[in-house]
Structures are given as C-alpha cells and as structure tokens.
Design an enzyme around this catalytic site. Structure first.
Site, short mmCIF file in Angstrom:
data_model
loop_
_atom_site.label_atom_id
_atom_site.label_comp_id
_atom_site.label_asym_id
_atom_site.label_seq_id
_atom_site.Cartn_x
_atom_site.Cartn_y
_atom_site.Cartn_z
N SER A 78 32.10 41.13 43.74
CA SER A 78 32.67 42.12 42.82
C SER A 78 33.02 41.56 41.45
O SER A 78 33.40 42.32 40.55
CB SER A 78 33.92 42.75 43.45
OG SER A 78 33.55 43.65 44.48
N LYS A 88 31.38 43.22 38.58
CA LYS A 88 31.91 44.41 37.93
C LYS A 88 32.48 44.14 36.54
O LYS A 88 32.68 45.08 35.75
CB LYS A 88 32.97 45.05 38.84
CG LYS A 88 32.35 45.64 40.11
CD LYS A 88 33.37 45.94 41.18
CE LYS A 88 32.66 46.44 42.45
NZ LYS A 88 33.51 46.45 43.64
N SER A 135 38.38 48.08 42.23
CA SER A 135 37.08 47.53 42.60
C SER A 135 36.18 48.54 43.31
O SER A 135 35.46 48.20 44.25
CB SER A 135 37.25 46.27 43.47
OG SER A 135 36.10 45.47 43.45
#
Length: 387
Positions: A54, A57, A117
């Site tokens: 993640s 991101k 997230s």
C-alpha cells in the site's frame, strides 16, 4: 586577483541524546534520509527489490495532486463508483466501503486512500481519472521515472498482489521526499488520525489512520503503511522536529507492532546521532563582496537554492575542524554589475574533500562611477593602495 573568504557557519540545533551506539533495524530493507540536506543517514539493502504494497498509494495520490495543481481536476469533482471498485469494499480488504453507482468527490476518495488505505477508493480514483486502472498505472510509472525512481514499476493503483508491482525502499524514499516537497498543501492529509465517511444509505463509518505511529510519536506526520503476506509489513514514515525533517522507509518488518517500533527507532536515531547545519537559504543575502569603481563599495550576493549539511553530532560540536565553507571570486569586482550576475563561487569542503560548489549571484545592481570619480579612485589606489 582571486580572493577567498572563509565563512563561519553558526549552528542552532535543538536535539536530544548523543550516543555513538550502532543501530540494528529489524527489517529486510530500510533507509533513512535527512530531508533538508538530502543525505542518507542509514541504509540496509536499500536497493533490494520489494513489493511496495500500500505504499504504492503515495503515487496514486501524487498523480491526482498533479492534476489538481494543473487545474485539470478539482477536489469537489465527483466520480461514479464502478462494480470493480465496489467489489473491493469488504472487511477482508482495507476499504473505504463505497457503494456501486455512488458519486464520490475526489477529496473524499483521497481521504479514503491516504488515511484508511482504501483499495476500493484507489480503483475509483484511477478509473475516474484515466478511464481504467491499467491506464492510470501507466501514469504512475511515468511519474516515477520522471522523479528518478529507476527501480519501480506500478501495475495497479492499490499495491495489491501483483508480481510486477515492484520498487525499492530507496525509490519509495525518493517518492516520499517528492510528496512532501511538492504538495505541502495536501501533505497534511497524511497526518489525520481518522476519517469519517458518510456512506450512502447507511450510517457514517469512522476508521483510524493505518499509520499508528502518528499517535505514538507526536512529531510524526506521515506517511503510508503497507502489508502483503509475501512482503510482510512496510512503512514510509516522516517526522518534523525543531525545524528538522527525517524520512524513513522500511519493508519486511515481521509484525504490525515491530513496523511502528522499528520505524520510530530509526527516526529517533537520526535525531539523536546527527545535526543538520544551515549553510545558505535560497535567494537570501549570503555575503558581500568588494567592488571596484562602483557607486557602492560592496555588492550583496545570494545563492539560488537551500544548502544544508548533516554531520554526526560529535563532529558538529567542532564543526570548523570538519566543515569549511569558502567564497572565491575575482576581486574586487569591477562595476557595473547587473542583478543576478554570477559574481563568485561557494565551495563546501567536508573532511578535506570537496562536497559541492555553487554559483554566487549579485543580489542587486551596482552602477559604475562617472569618469571623474573613477579617475580619483584610480589615483588613490596608485598612491595609497585604497580601493
């Protein structure tokens, strides 16, 4: 005549403990940078390929930030949620819990990506911007190459399992540094402790920031967690304390708890072991140089960038022994001098090795004396050596 001028650098730093103990970071790969000087203070297999999970991101948000800055996207623009995005809205995934066919603002999607997230929010944003997640991933990789992330390839917007979605902690550091430097008005999103999403047709849902380190260390203001079963836990983190910023990235932490603990240890190591010295501030008067036959006897000089140097704290206490900053110029400078003319060179030497050189620019215009005044000046020089 070449003239040199040794500059005395004054250090004002408010830091904590000074210890010479080595540090052991329990991660497969990690890196620590001083943001102001850009110097790497610690690294462990920093170029080892990782699955960024993640932390991907960060780039997803950055692509949107670029479009917002250019005026091609607005925070209050709305995107319609596809079935593909909605199918990621489940407890098994990190989710914002969006609904199919709902219309959600770009700002809310960004909050869902950055704070909680949300994989669903990533797909919704990607499709809204580029038409498909695949096309958006190409934008992400192009941006990565543009800013110097040479070991990174993005294949999706969320960082979910894909063997071709790869990076290194060094590249994630480059991305994190770029984020903080270029999007200060949006970086504040990353330190929000929670996000409440007022879901369509259901009660609002409040979720905490996945980066628990922001609650454990009050100076931490970002950045982004990650987890994949194959990679284990990862974290890009940053803190700002007493005007000084550090950025750490680690991957391969064994547990969620060790991710926060080891990252905090790495950041505190940077604070306790090193001091950062301000040498020059961008476009501010740095020094003055002598002028010959000008209406002013001196001209102020500036440097067109911030310059910092990071030293071990033990070295900073005797910095004049290790760090020498010298101005060299052909002087006295002959008038006329135009504003922004290159009039000298700043040289930085650390432990008798050249670190860098920088042009010095005229901060102001200096006009030439008239013929009579120049004649008197020349006679004085011949008789008295007075310039």
């Amino acid at each position: 005549m070449i003239k040199s001028k040794l500059i005395t650098i004054f250090l004002t730093v408010l830091l904590t403990v000074n210890s010479n103990a080595a540090i052991d970071i329990k991660a497969r790969t990690a890196i620590l940078q001083d943001y102001l000087s850009g110097e790497i203070l610690f690294e462990k297999d920093a170029d080892k390929s990782i699955y960024p999970a993640s932390m991907t991101k960060i780039m997803t948000a950055m692509v949107a930030f670029d479009l917002i800055k250019s005026g091609d996207l607005k925070l209050n623009d709305k995107f319609t949620i596809s079935e593909k995005a909605w199918r990621l809205s489940r407890p098994a995934n990190s989710s914002m819990f969006i609904m199919v066919n709902d219309e959600i603002t770009v700002e809310n999607l960004l909050m869902g990506i950055i704070i909680v997230s949300g994989n669903d929010a990533c797909v919704a944003l990607a499709e809204g911007i580029a038409g498909s997640e695949e096309a958006f991933a190409s934008l992400m990789t192009s941006k990565a190459l543009e800013i110097g992330m040479t070991s990174t390839n993005f294949t999706n917007s969320s960082g979910l399992n894909d063997p071709n979605n790869v990076s290194t902690v060094r590249d994630i550091l480059i991305m994190s540094n770029y984020l903080i430097r270029n999007y200060p008005e949006y970086y504040s999103y990353f330190k929000k402790s929670e996000f409440t999403w007022d879901r369509t047709g259901s009660d609002p849902i409040t979720q905490p920031n996945t980066n628990s380190l922001i609650n454990k260390n009050k100076f931490v203001d970002g950045i982004k967690t990650g987890y994949l079963a194959v990679e284990k836990y990862s974290l890009a983190s940053s803190l700002e304390r007493n005007g000084r910023r550090l950025i750490a990235v680690g991957s391969g932490f064994k547990t969620k708890g060790s991710r926060s603990y080891e990252s905090n240890k790495l950041l505190n190591y940077g604070l306790s072991q090193f001091a950062t010295i301000e040498i020059a501030k961008q476009n501010q008067i740095f020094t003055d140089l002598e002028v010959w036959q000008g209406k002013k006897a001196i001209v102020n000089a500036y440097i067109n960038q911030d310059i910092y140097k990071t030293l071990l704290k033990s070295e900073s206490l005797n910095r004049q022994k290790y760090l020498k900053v010298t101005v060299n110029y052909k002087g006295p400078l002959k008038a006329p001098i135009k504003k922004d003319d290159v009039i000298g060179k700043l040289t930085i030497v650390y432990k008798n090795e050249l670190v860098s050189e920088h042009d010095l620019f005229a901060y102001e215009e200096v006009k030439r004396l008239n013929v009579f005044s120049r004649l008197i000046k020349s006679i004085n020089f011949l008789i008295w050596g007075d310039v």
